[in-house]
Design an enzyme around this catalytic site. Structure first.
Site, PDB file in Angstrom:
ATOM      1  N   HIS A   9       0.866  -1.171   0.000  1.00 60.88           N
ATOM      2  CA  HIS A   9       0.000   0.000   0.000  1.00 60.88           C
ATOM      3  C   HIS A   9       0.912   1.234   0.000  1.00 60.88           C
ATOM      4  O   HIS A   9       1.807   1.342   0.847  1.00 60.88           O
ATOM      5  CB  HIS A   9      -0.876   0.032   1.250  1.00 60.88           C
ATOM      6  CG  HIS A   9      -1.848  -1.102   1.369  1.00 60.88           C
ATOM      7  ND1 HIS A   9      -1.473  -2.356   1.802  1.00 60.88           N
ATOM      8  CD2 HIS A   9      -3.181  -1.165   1.096  1.00 60.88           C
ATOM      9  CE1 HIS A   9      -2.535  -3.143   1.806  1.00 60.88           C
ATOM     10  NE2 HIS A   9      -3.577  -2.454   1.388  1.00 60.88           N
ATOM     11  N   HIS A 170     -10.287  -7.384   3.206  1.00 63.33           N
ATOM     12  CA  HIS A 170      -9.027  -6.782   2.757  1.00 63.33           C
ATOM     13  C   HIS A 170      -8.238  -6.345   3.984  1.00 63.33           C
ATOM     14  O   HIS A 170      -8.551  -6.739   5.109  1.00 63.33           O
ATOM     15  CB  HIS A 170      -9.293  -5.607   1.805  1.00 63.33           C
ATOM     16  CG  HIS A 170     -10.121  -4.523   2.409  1.00 63.33           C
ATOM     17  ND1 HIS A 170      -9.584  -3.386   2.959  1.00 63.33           N
ATOM     18  CD2 HIS A 170     -11.466  -4.409   2.563  1.00 63.33           C
ATOM     19  CE1 HIS A 170     -10.552  -2.610   3.433  1.00 63.33           C
ATOM     20  NE2 HIS A 170     -11.706  -3.210   3.212  1.00 63.33           N
TER      21      HIS A 170
END
Length: 325
Positions: A9, A170
């Site tokens: 990320h 997630h």
């Protein structure tokens, strides 16, 4: 040579790639793949495919990701399914792990062999000062967490969180929310996902350690709610893709009192009054029905966020839809 993808990320993967190069030198067949705030899972998957296509040997690929169950892991896992005999994925990426992977490529030609070998270095790279803060027995914390689960105790489901999230299971669920509400089971409630064998399999594999994940259609969740004694003491975290499925579940008898709204993806015909929530008229009408049914709304992406005002968000969405008419 085994190809290595560093996936994360944000810019973390690029940063750790640069740090690894400073310490161990520039590397061939290594690519950093990043998921940026403006991008979605499909964008990341396309980047991973491009990175793999650049490798000299695409049969042996090692993918190092930041978080188990996060979007980088989920997309890597979807590619891994067709190469599980040779590829490998390792989550919890840190610099000792990356450097050990670089070093191992000189003597190991298998991605899975390298994956198994680098785990020790990754764990040993985690140290603390002062030393007395180091736990005497790392297994004790896991045992303590297992006790919190209350698995097998008398009673029925305890619904610790019900959430609308178009991304379903997630990173925010696998890490932040799971640590906050301590579920023993994560249940994705969706007719569409239950019919998709691959998506269902990937979701069950993305569950955090110690938690079981399931995918069931709405009708099955209703049956479970009415006869859940077999799950005595289980702490259930329910995930829905949309408010319509929540309404069907509630009207069918699933005893929810609060629904957490985390993410609703934008699509044609929808307006987006904030960064993560998009609505069409059916969505707005459904939330009104949920409110009439007695549900309260908890608008937060992660536990530490301040709660949003759902009434205000819906009013803004309705005003934007009215302008489109």
């Amino acid at each position: 040579m085994v190809g290595i993808i560093l996936a994360s990320h944000g810019e973390f993967a690029k940063g750790i790639l640069q740090s690894g190069s400073m310490i161990f030198g520039e590397q061939e067949n290594v690519q950093a793949v990043t998921l940026m705030p403006s991008e979605g899972p499909d964008d990341l998957k396309a980047k991973m495919k491009d990175a793999i296509a650049s490798f000299d040997n695409q049969d042996e690929v090692l993918i190092l990701v930041d978080l188990w169950g996060g979007t980088p892991f989920n997309q890597a896992n979807s590619l891994f399914e067709e190469h599980k005999d040779k590829w490998a994925i390792v989550a919890g990426m840190n610099l000792p792990m990356v450097i050990e992977a670089y070093s191992s490529r000189s003597s190991m030609e298998s991605a899975q062999e390298i994956a198994a070998f680098i785990l020790k270095s990754a764990k040993e790279g985690i140290k603390v000062k002062p030393e007395e803060l180091e736990p005497a027995d790392n297994g004790k914390s896991s045992q303590a967490n297992a006790g919190v689960s209350n698995a097998g105790a008398p009673g029925s489901f305890e619904y610790v969180l019900a959430r609308i999230d178009s991304r379903l299971l997630h990173g925010q669920i696998a890490t932040a929310w799971s640590k906050d509400v301590l579920p023993t089971r994560i249940i994705v409630v969706s007719d569409a996902v239950a019919k998709d064998e691959l998506r269902s399999k990937l979701i069950t594999q993305a569950a955090p350690p110690g938690v079981k994940a399931h995918v069931v259609p709405v009708s099955q969740m209703i049956k479970l709610a009415k006869n859940d004694k077999q799950f005595g003491g289980q702490r259930a975290l329910l995930l829905f893709e949309n408010p319509q499925d929540v309404l069907r579940a509630v009207e069918g008898g699933v005893p929810l009192k609060t629904i957490n709204i985390g993410s609703m993806a934008h699509a044609i015909g929808k307006v987006q009054p904030n960064k993560v929530l998009a609505f069409n008229q059916d969505d707005i009408d459904t939330f009104k029905k949920l409110k009439q049914a007695g549900l309260t709304f908890d608008v937060r992406k992660v536990p530490n966020d301040s709660k949003g005002n759902m009434d205000e968000i819906l009013r803004k969405a309705q005003a934007e839809l009215n302008k489109l008419k």
